[in-house]
Design a protein around this motif. Structure first.
Motif, PDB file in Angstrom:
ATOM      1  N   SER A   1       0.868  -1.103   0.097  1.00 32.05           N
ATOM      2  CA  SER A   1       0.139  -0.067  -0.036  1.00 32.05           C
ATOM      3  C   SER A   1       0.905   1.221   0.069  1.00 32.05           C
ATOM      4  N   PHE A   2       1.994   1.174   0.702  1.00 35.96           N
ATOM      5  CA  PHE A   2       2.869   2.175   0.855  1.00 35.96           C
ATOM      6  C   PHE A   2       3.834   2.549  -0.076  1.00 35.96           C
ATOM      7  N   LEU A   3       3.902   1.500  -1.266  1.00 38.04           N
ATOM      8  CA  LEU A   3       4.861   1.686  -2.277  1.00 38.04           C
ATOM      9  C   LEU A   3       4.710   3.108  -3.015  1.00 38.04           C
TER      10      LEU A   3
ATOM     11  N   PHE B   1      -6.808  -2.799  -4.718  1.00 35.05           N
ATOM     12  CA  PHE B   1      -8.077  -2.335  -4.185  1.00 35.05           C
ATOM     13  C   PHE B   1      -8.397  -0.984  -3.777  1.00 35.05           C
ATOM     14  N   GLN B   2      -7.420  -0.204  -4.192  1.00 36.35           N
ATOM     15  CA  GLN B   2      -7.481   1.231  -3.975  1.00 36.35           C
ATOM     16  C   GLN B   2      -8.973   1.739  -4.674  1.00 36.35           C
ATOM     17  N   ARG B   3      -9.316   2.853  -4.014  1.00 42.06           N
ATOM     18  CA  ARG B   3     -10.045   3.787  -4.660  1.00 42.06           C
ATOM     19  C   ARG B   3     -11.537   2.880  -4.827  1.00 42.06           C
ATOM     20  N   ARG B   4     -11.779   1.964  -3.976  1.00 39.56           N
ATOM     21  CA  ARG B   4     -13.123   1.326  -4.120  1.00 39.56           C
ATOM     22  C   ARG B   4     -13.894   1.425  -3.027  1.00 39.56           C
ATOM     23  N   GLY B   5     -13.551   2.529  -2.018  1.00 40.81           N
ATOM     24  CA  GLY B   5     -14.317   2.581  -0.894  1.00 40.81           C
ATOM     25  C   GLY B   5     -13.942   1.901   0.234  1.00 40.81           C
ATOM     26  N   ILE B   6     -12.886   0.986   0.271  1.00 41.97           N
ATOM     27  CA  ILE B   6     -12.561   0.269   1.386  1.00 41.97           C
ATOM     28  C   ILE B   6     -11.978   1.246   2.696  1.00 41.97           C
ATOM     29  N   GLY B   7     -10.979   2.103   2.226  1.00 43.93           N
ATOM     30  CA  GLY B   7     -10.572   3.026   3.207  1.00 43.93           C
ATOM     31  C   GLY B   7     -11.587   3.587   3.764  1.00 43.93           C
ATOM     32  N   VAL B   8     -12.733   4.231   3.323  1.00 42.73           N
ATOM     33  CA  VAL B   8     -13.608   5.123   3.859  1.00 42.73           C
ATOM     34  C   VAL B   8     -14.538   4.124   4.717  1.00 42.73           C
TER      35      VAL B   8
ATOM     36  N   HIS C   1      -2.056   3.529  11.531  1.00 42.35           N
ATOM     37  CA  HIS C   1      -1.780   2.802  10.099  1.00 42.35           C
ATOM     38  C   HIS C   1      -3.369   3.177   9.546  1.00 42.35           C
ATOM     39  N   ILE C   2      -3.292   3.472   8.248  1.00 44.27           N
ATOM     40  CA  ILE C   2      -4.487   3.249   7.452  1.00 44.27           C
ATOM     41  C   ILE C   2      -3.818   2.887   6.008  1.00 44.27           C
ATOM     42  N   ALA C   3      -4.309   1.862   5.468  1.00 48.19           N
ATOM     43  CA  ALA C   3      -3.647   1.402   4.195  1.00 48.19           C
ATOM     44  C   ALA C   3      -4.551   0.505   3.296  1.00 48.19           C
ATOM     45  N   VAL C   4      -4.444   0.611   2.043  1.00 44.65           N
ATOM     46  CA  VAL C   4      -5.380  -0.264   1.114  1.00 44.65           C
ATOM     47  C   VAL C   4      -4.565  -0.663   0.280  1.00 44.65           C
ATOM     48  N   HIS C   5      -4.530  -2.153  -0.050  1.00 41.05           N
ATOM     49  CA  HIS C   5      -3.700  -2.713  -1.179  1.00 41.05           C
ATOM     50  C   HIS C   5      -3.942  -1.788  -2.331  1.00 41.05           C
TER      51      HIS C   5
ATOM     52  N   GLU D   1      -0.365  14.277  -2.294  1.00 44.93           N
ATOM     53  CA  GLU D   1      -1.520  15.119  -2.310  1.00 44.93           C
ATOM     54  C   GLU D   1      -2.838  14.345  -2.380  1.00 44.93           C
ATOM     55  N   TRP D   2      -2.948  13.203  -2.917  1.00 45.36           N
ATOM     56  CA  TRP D   2      -4.013  12.383  -2.877  1.00 45.36           C
ATOM     57  C   TRP D   2      -4.587  11.737  -1.615  1.00 45.36           C
ATOM     58  N   VAL D   3      -3.309  11.383  -0.875  1.00 41.72           N
ATOM     59  CA  VAL D   3      -3.821  10.905   0.580  1.00 41.72           C
ATOM     60  C   VAL D   3      -4.452  12.161   1.309  1.00 41.72           C
ATOM     61  N   ASN D   4      -3.775  13.302   1.212  1.00 44.56           N
ATOM     62  CA  ASN D   4      -4.369  14.382   2.131  1.00 44.56           C
ATOM     63  C   ASN D   4      -5.512  14.901   1.469  1.00 44.56           C
ATOM     64  N   ASN D   5      -5.946  14.564   0.154  1.00 45.60           N
ATOM     65  CA  ASN D   5      -7.428  14.765  -0.267  1.00 45.60           C
ATOM     66  C   ASN D   5      -8.298  13.803   0.441  1.00 45.60           C
ATOM     67  N   TRP D   6      -7.861  12.450   0.500  1.00 44.95           N
ATOM     68  CA  TRP D   6      -8.487  11.647   1.050  1.00 44.95           C
ATOM     69  C   TRP D   6      -8.934  11.706   2.583  1.00 44.95           C
ATOM     70  N   TYR D   7      -7.966  12.377   3.477  1.00 46.86           N
ATOM     71  CA  TYR D   7      -8.222  12.982   4.908  1.00 46.86           C
ATOM     72  C   TYR D   7      -9.350  14.152   4.788  1.00 46.86           C
ATOM     73  N   GLU D   8      -8.987  15.001   3.895  1.00 40.84           N
ATOM     74  CA  GLU D   8      -9.960  16.083   3.745  1.00 40.84           C
ATOM     75  C   GLU D   8     -11.441  15.825   3.298  1.00 40.84           C
ATOM     76  N   LYS D   9     -11.420  14.867   2.327  1.00 41.98           N
ATOM     77  CA  LYS D   9     -12.872  14.463   1.952  1.00 41.98           C
ATOM     78  C   LYS D   9     -13.651  13.655   3.218  1.00 41.98           C
ATOM     79  N   ASN D  10     -12.892  13.169   3.955  1.00 38.98           N
ATOM     80  CA  ASN D  10     -13.351  12.439   5.262  1.00 38.98           C
ATOM     81  C   ASN D  10     -13.605  13.327   6.606  1.00 38.98           C
TER      82      ASN D  10
ATOM     83  N   ALA E   1      -4.437  11.864  13.092  1.00 39.59           N
ATOM     84  CA  ALA E   1      -3.658  11.219  12.046  1.00 39.59           C
ATOM     85  C   ALA E   1      -2.474  12.108  11.425  1.00 39.59           C
ATOM     86  N   TRP E   2      -1.363  11.255  11.222  1.00 36.37           N
ATOM     87  CA  TRP E   2      -0.187  12.189  10.616  1.00 36.37           C
ATOM     88  C   TRP E   2       0.122  11.657   9.283  1.00 36.37           C
ATOM     89  N   THR E   3       0.525  12.309   8.266  1.00 34.52           N
ATOM     90  CA  THR E   3       0.831  11.687   7.127  1.00 34.52           C
ATOM     91  C   THR E   3       1.479  12.524   6.385  1.00 34.52           C
ATOM     92  N   ARG E   4       2.256  12.103   5.255  1.00 36.60           N
ATOM     93  CA  ARG E   4       3.360  13.145   4.525  1.00 36.60           C
ATOM     94  C   ARG E   4       2.335  13.619   3.572  1.00 36.60           C
TER      95      ARG E   4
HETATM   96  C1  LIG Z   1      -5.123   6.506   1.392  1.00 38.94           C
HETATM   97  C2  LIG Z   1      -5.736   5.215   1.229  1.00 38.94           C
HETATM   98  C3  LIG Z   1      -5.713   4.634   2.534  1.00 38.94           C
HETATM   99  C4  LIG Z   1      -7.309   5.611   0.753  1.00 38.94           C
HETATM  100  O1  LIG Z   1      -8.081   4.391   0.694  1.00 38.94           O
HETATM  101  P1  LIG Z   1      -9.011   4.087  -0.590  1.00 38.94           P
HETATM  102  O2  LIG Z   1      -9.509   2.556  -0.106  1.00 38.94           O
HETATM  103  O3  LIG Z   1      -7.962   3.683  -1.740  1.00 38.94           O
HETATM  104  O4  LIG Z   1      -9.930   5.358  -0.503  1.00 38.94           O
HETATM  105  P2  LIG Z   1     -11.354   5.560  -0.784  1.00 38.94           P
HETATM  106  O5  LIG Z   1     -11.884   4.417  -1.932  1.00 38.94           O
HETATM  107  O6  LIG Z   1     -11.924   5.293   0.325  1.00 38.94           O
HETATM  108  O7  LIG Z   1     -11.364   6.678  -1.351  1.00 38.94           O
HETATM  109  C5  LIG Z   1     -11.026   7.250  -2.622  1.00 38.94           C
HETATM  110  C6  LIG Z   1     -10.758   8.864  -2.650  1.00 38.94           C
HETATM  111  O8  LIG Z   1      -9.410   8.643  -2.062  1.00 38.94           O
HETATM  112  C7  LIG Z   1      -8.323   9.341  -2.935  1.00 38.94           C
HETATM  113  N1  LIG Z   1      -7.555   8.479  -3.709  1.00 38.94           N
HETATM  114  C8  LIG Z   1      -7.462   7.208  -3.305  1.00 38.94           C
HETATM  115  N2  LIG Z   1      -6.400   6.483  -4.021  1.00 38.94           N
HETATM  116  C9  LIG Z   1      -6.130   7.459  -5.020  1.00 38.94           C
HETATM  117  C10 LIG Z   1      -5.059   7.412  -6.026  1.00 38.94           C
HETATM  118  N3  LIG Z   1      -4.347   6.445  -6.326  1.00 38.94           N
HETATM  119  N4  LIG Z   1      -4.927   8.506  -6.739  1.00 38.94           N
HETATM  120  C11 LIG Z   1      -5.934   9.731  -6.466  1.00 38.94           C
HETATM  121  N5  LIG Z   1      -6.646   9.592  -5.399  1.00 38.94           N
HETATM  122  C12 LIG Z   1      -6.873   8.725  -4.680  1.00 38.94           C
HETATM  123  C13 LIG Z   1      -9.445  10.098  -3.961  1.00 38.94           C
HETATM  124  O9  LIG Z   1      -9.597  11.350  -3.295  1.00 38.94           O
HETATM  125  C14 LIG Z   1     -10.585   9.235  -4.143  1.00 38.94           C
HETATM  126  O10 LIG Z   1     -11.780   9.518  -4.640  1.00 38.94           O
HETATM  127  P3  LIG Z   1     -12.129   9.532  -6.013  1.00 38.94           P
HETATM  128  O11 LIG Z   1     -11.842   8.025  -6.464  1.00 38.94           O
HETATM  129  O12 LIG Z   1     -13.556   9.987  -6.185  1.00 38.94           O
HETATM  130  O13 LIG Z   1     -11.294  10.499  -6.897  1.00 38.94           O
HETATM  131  C15 LIG Z   1      -5.143   4.314   0.406  1.00 38.94           C
HETATM  132  O14 LIG Z   1      -5.033   4.793  -1.224  1.00 38.94           O
HETATM  133  C16 LIG Z   1      -3.814   4.110   0.727  1.00 38.94           C
HETATM  134  O15 LIG Z   1      -3.620   2.995   1.081  1.00 38.94           O
HETATM  135  N6  LIG Z   1      -2.719   4.743   0.593  1.00 38.94           N
HETATM  136  C17 LIG Z   1      -1.445   4.540   0.621  1.00 38.94           C
HETATM  137  C18 LIG Z   1      -1.096   4.440   2.342  1.00 38.94           C
HETATM  138  C19 LIG Z   1      -1.196   5.820   2.931  1.00 38.94           C
HETATM  139  O16 LIG Z   1      -0.668   6.704   2.399  1.00 38.94           O
HETATM  140  N7  LIG Z   1      -1.786   5.790   4.108  1.00 38.94           N
HETATM  141  C20 LIG Z   1      -2.291   7.144   4.806  1.00 38.94           C
HETATM  142  C21 LIG Z   1      -0.764   7.623   5.203  1.00 38.94           C
HETATM  143  S1  LIG Z   1      -0.557   7.339   6.977  1.00 38.94           S
END
Ligand SMILES: CC(C)(COP(=O)(O)OP(=O)(O)OC[C@H]1O[C@@H](n2cnc3c(N)ncnc32)[C@H](O)[C@@H]1OP(=O)(O)O)[C@@H](O)C(=O)NCCC(=O)NCCS
Length: 195
Positions: A21-23, A88-95, A81-85, A121-130, A115-118
């Motif tokens: 997930s972190f690669l 399987f990303q972008r399918r709502g699993i993280g939410v 930790h929050i991570a999605v393989h 941009e896409w990860v920060n967007n995810w936090y802000e969206k949520n 939560a702390w993250t680097r």
């Molecule tokens: C951040 C993370 C946990 C989100 O989980 P997810 O299941 O992929 O995300 P969700 O399906 O819940 O939400 C999707 C939204 O997240 C963002 N997003 C997730 N993956 C993305 C990608 N590869 N590119 C761009 N946006 C992305 C987008 O805003 C997306 O919405 P959209 O598809 O409508 O544009 C996951 O992508 C991840 O494991 N990232 C790497 C590990 C990490 O950085 N963890 C947090 C730091 S501690």
């Protein structure tokens, strides 16, 4: 897809899921070889797809204010930790992991999450969206090579040659630090009020 509590038999899948997930993120070299254990109570969730660990969320929470989290009022829960393989990303699993963690955290009386993250941009967007708010940041500085190391670290032991170093920068001269080193990440703190 099933979201359930982590069980010890999940450890191998958990480690693999976290590494992969972190690669593609700014944490690409932050590799764990075993799952973390926590001193305080925790909510440890996994998302399972066809028997494989596709996602994970780990939240350690306070029983006494200010013992884990750095800010906020009331009892806090830290998302370590929050991570999605990647498959399987972008399918709502993280939410869904987050929603379940929030529900369980509220049940045990947690007032807010941190939560702390680097600076991905896409990860920060995810936090802000949520519903998380960006509240604070500092820098993670990686130093590599003679030039970067000699300008910043004095070598105090004969014959010990520092090859790489990692530092936190919490000052105000952010642009100077960013110019001086090739790899600098902003590390951002998010928080979210639960009740
Ligand atoms: C951040 C993370 C946990 C989100 O989980 P997810 O299941 O992929 O995300 P969700 O399906 O819940 O939400 C999707 C939204 O997240 C963002 N997003 C997730 N993956 C993305 C990608 N590869 N590119 C761009 N946006 C992305 C987008 O805003 C997306 O919405 P959209 O598809 O409508 O544009 C996951 O992508 C991840 O494991 N990232 C790497 C590990 C990490 O950085 N963890 C947090 C730091 S501690």
């Amino acid at each position: 897809m099933e979201i359930r509590r982590y069980e010890p038999k999940d450890e191998k899948g958990w480690v693999r899921c976290r590494v992969l997930s972190f690669l593609d993120s700014a944490y690409f070299d932050n590799v764990l070889r075993q799952k973390e254990a926590y001193e305080n109570p925790s909510i440890e969730l996994v998302a399972v797809v066809e028997g494989e660990i596709a996602g994970l969320l780990e939240l350690e929470y306070e029983v006494e204010e200010g013992t884990i989290c750095s800010r906020g009022k009331g009892l806090g829960g830290m998302i370590w930790h929050i991570a999605v393989h990647p498959d399987f990303q972008r399918r709502g699993i993280g939410v869904q992991l987050l929603r379940e963690a929030e529900k369980l955290a509220q049940e045990v009386g947690i007032h807010y999450l941190e939560a702390w993250t680097r600076d991905d941009e896409w990860v920060n967007n995810w936090y802000e969206k949520n519903g998380f708010n960006n509240v604070q940041s500092y820098l993670h500085v990686f130093m590599d090579g003679k030039e970067e190391l000699q300008s910043s670290i004095a070598n105090k032991m004969d014959d010990l040659h520092i090859v790489q170093a990692f530092a936190h920068y919490a000052g105000d001269d952010i642009e100077k630090v960013k110019k001086s080193f090739k790899r600098v990440h902003e590390c951002i703190c998010y928080d979210k009020q639960l009740m």
